[in-house]
Write an enzyme that holds these catalytic residues in place. Structure first.
Site, PDB file in Angstrom:
ATOM      1  N   ASP A  31      18.414  -5.097 -13.365  1.00  0.00           N
ATOM      2  CA  ASP A  31      19.057  -3.599 -13.652  1.00  0.00           C
ATOM      3  C   ASP A  31      19.022  -3.210 -15.271  1.00  0.00           C
ATOM      4  OD1 ASP A  31      20.817  -1.610 -11.764  1.00  0.00           O
ATOM      5  OD2 ASP A  31      21.018  -1.045 -13.926  1.00  0.00           O
ATOM      6  N   ASN A  88      23.105   1.701  -1.953  1.00  0.00           N
ATOM      7  CA  ASN A  88      23.587   3.003  -2.076  1.00  0.00           C
ATOM      8  C   ASN A  88      22.638   3.857  -1.118  1.00  0.00           C
ATOM      9  OD1 ASN A  88      25.898   2.247  -3.940  1.00  0.00           O
ATOM     10  ND2 ASN A  88      24.404   2.489  -5.509  1.00  0.00           N
ATOM     11  N   VAL A  97      17.791   6.298  -7.459  1.00  0.00           N
ATOM     12  CA  VAL A  97      16.560   5.982  -7.508  1.00  0.00           C
ATOM     13  C   VAL A  97      15.920   5.773  -6.165  1.00  0.00           C
ATOM     14  CG1 VAL A  97      14.646   4.431  -8.248  1.00  0.00           C
ATOM     15  CG2 VAL A  97      16.415   4.991  -9.891  1.00  0.00           C
ATOM     16  N   HIS A 101      16.508  -0.115  -2.781  1.00  0.00           N
ATOM     17  CA  HIS A 101      16.823  -1.186  -3.515  1.00  0.00           C
ATOM     18  C   HIS A 101      17.993  -1.983  -3.137  1.00  0.00           C
ATOM     19  CE1 HIS A 101      17.915   2.413  -5.686  1.00  0.00           C
ATOM     20  NE2 HIS A 101      18.972   1.517  -6.099  1.00  0.00           N
ATOM     21  N   HIS A 103      21.415  -4.076  -4.397  1.00  0.00           N
ATOM     22  CA  HIS A 103      21.888  -4.740  -5.617  1.00  0.00           C
ATOM     23  C   HIS A 103      22.463  -5.855  -5.403  1.00  0.00           C
ATOM     24  CE1 HIS A 103      22.293  -0.578  -7.940  1.00  0.00           C
ATOM     25  NE2 HIS A 103      21.942  -0.113  -6.859  1.00  0.00           N
TER      26      HIS A 103
HETATM   27  P1  5GP Z   1      21.274   3.456  -7.257  1.00  0.00           P
HETATM   28  O1  5GP Z   1      22.339   4.263  -8.277  1.00  0.00           O
HETATM   29  O2  5GP Z   1      20.131   4.331  -6.736  1.00  0.00           O
HETATM   30  O3  5GP Z   1      21.805   2.652  -6.246  1.00  0.00           O
HETATM   31  O4  5GP Z   1      20.664   2.288  -8.529  1.00  0.00           O
HETATM   32  C1  5GP Z   1      19.586   2.576  -9.458  1.00  0.00           C
HETATM   33  C2  5GP Z   1      19.838   1.436 -10.419  1.00  0.00           C
HETATM   34  O5  5GP Z   1      18.577   1.403 -11.191  1.00  0.00           O
HETATM   35  C3  5GP Z   1      20.961   1.713 -11.299  1.00  0.00           C
HETATM   36  O6  5GP Z   1      21.750   0.666 -11.191  1.00  0.00           O
HETATM   37  C4  5GP Z   1      20.128   1.785 -12.691  1.00  0.00           C
HETATM   38  O7  5GP Z   1      20.439   1.133 -13.739  1.00  0.00           O
HETATM   39  C5  5GP Z   1      18.691   1.101 -12.393  1.00  0.00           C
HETATM   40  N1  5GP Z   1      17.656   1.733 -12.968  1.00  0.00           N
HETATM   41  C6  5GP Z   1      17.318   3.036 -13.111  1.00  0.00           C
HETATM   42  N2  5GP Z   1      16.155   3.191 -13.832  1.00  0.00           N
HETATM   43  C7  5GP Z   1      15.713   1.832 -14.119  1.00  0.00           C
HETATM   44  C8  5GP Z   1      14.636   1.269 -14.888  1.00  0.00           C
HETATM   45  O8  5GP Z   1      13.707   2.145 -15.190  1.00  0.00           O
HETATM   46  N3  5GP Z   1      14.699  -0.211 -15.032  1.00  0.00           N
HETATM   47  C9  5GP Z   1      15.447  -0.760 -14.388  1.00  0.00           C
HETATM   48  N4  5GP Z   1      15.256  -2.203 -14.721  1.00  0.00           N
HETATM   49  N5  5GP Z   1      16.530  -0.128 -13.781  1.00  0.00           N
HETATM   50  C10 5GP Z   1      16.734   1.159 -13.784  1.00  0.00           C
END
Ligand code: 5GP
Ligand code: ZN
Length: 113
Positions: A31, A88, A97, A101, A103
């Site tokens: 992340d 999430n 995003v 995915h 975590h």
């Molecule tokens: P969500 O809130 O959608 O469950 O988690 C999205 C995660 O993706 C967040 O923890 C954020 O830090 C990570 N993230 C967002 N954009 C990028 C990216 O371009 N590269 C990487 N490696 N992580 C990302």
């Protein structure tokens, strides 16, 4: 592949990603904004928006994601100390995003009581 999806772009190599695992169906990368010493995202290569969009055909890839999470936790040395596995789901569940995915979060130093 969804053109505007940042995780599809990382999977395709169009955007940088710090990969820890890749096979035909699943990838895992670090992340970019880690919430803990270990914070890995485990994804299906195919674009699936969220848990709400899973179908019967996705059973193998979901199973693969959990098994891979277990393996990566072990490789990262946090299997015994423990970790969280979190999906999430949609905006109200904290999803930002919209490419499914998982975590994998852990590596905190806990004080023994
Ligand atoms: P969500 O809130 O959608 O469950 O988690 C999205 C995660 O993706 C967040 O923890 C954020 O830090 C990570 N993230 C967002 N954009 C990028 C990216 O371009 N590269 C990487 N490696 N992580 C990302
Ligand atoms: Zn995608």
């Amino acid at each position: 592949m969804e053109k505007d999806c940042i995780f599809c772009q990382i999977i395709q190599g169009e955007k940088q990603g710090d990969f820890v695992y890749q096979d035909n169906s699943v990838v895992a990368f670090k992340d970019q904004n880690p919430q803990a010493p270990v914070h890995i995202l485990i994804l299906p290569k195919n674009h699936i928006r969220s848990i709400n969009d899973l179908s019967e055909n996705d059973r193998p890839v979901i199973s693969e994601m959990f098994l891979r999470a277990k393996e990566i936790a072990s490789e990262m040395g946090i299997a015994q100390s423990g970790y969280k596995l979190v999906f999430n789901v949609e905006r109200g569940g904290g999803q930002y995003v919209f490419h499914l995915h998982l975590h994998l979060i852990g590596g905190w130093q806990r004080k023994e009581s």
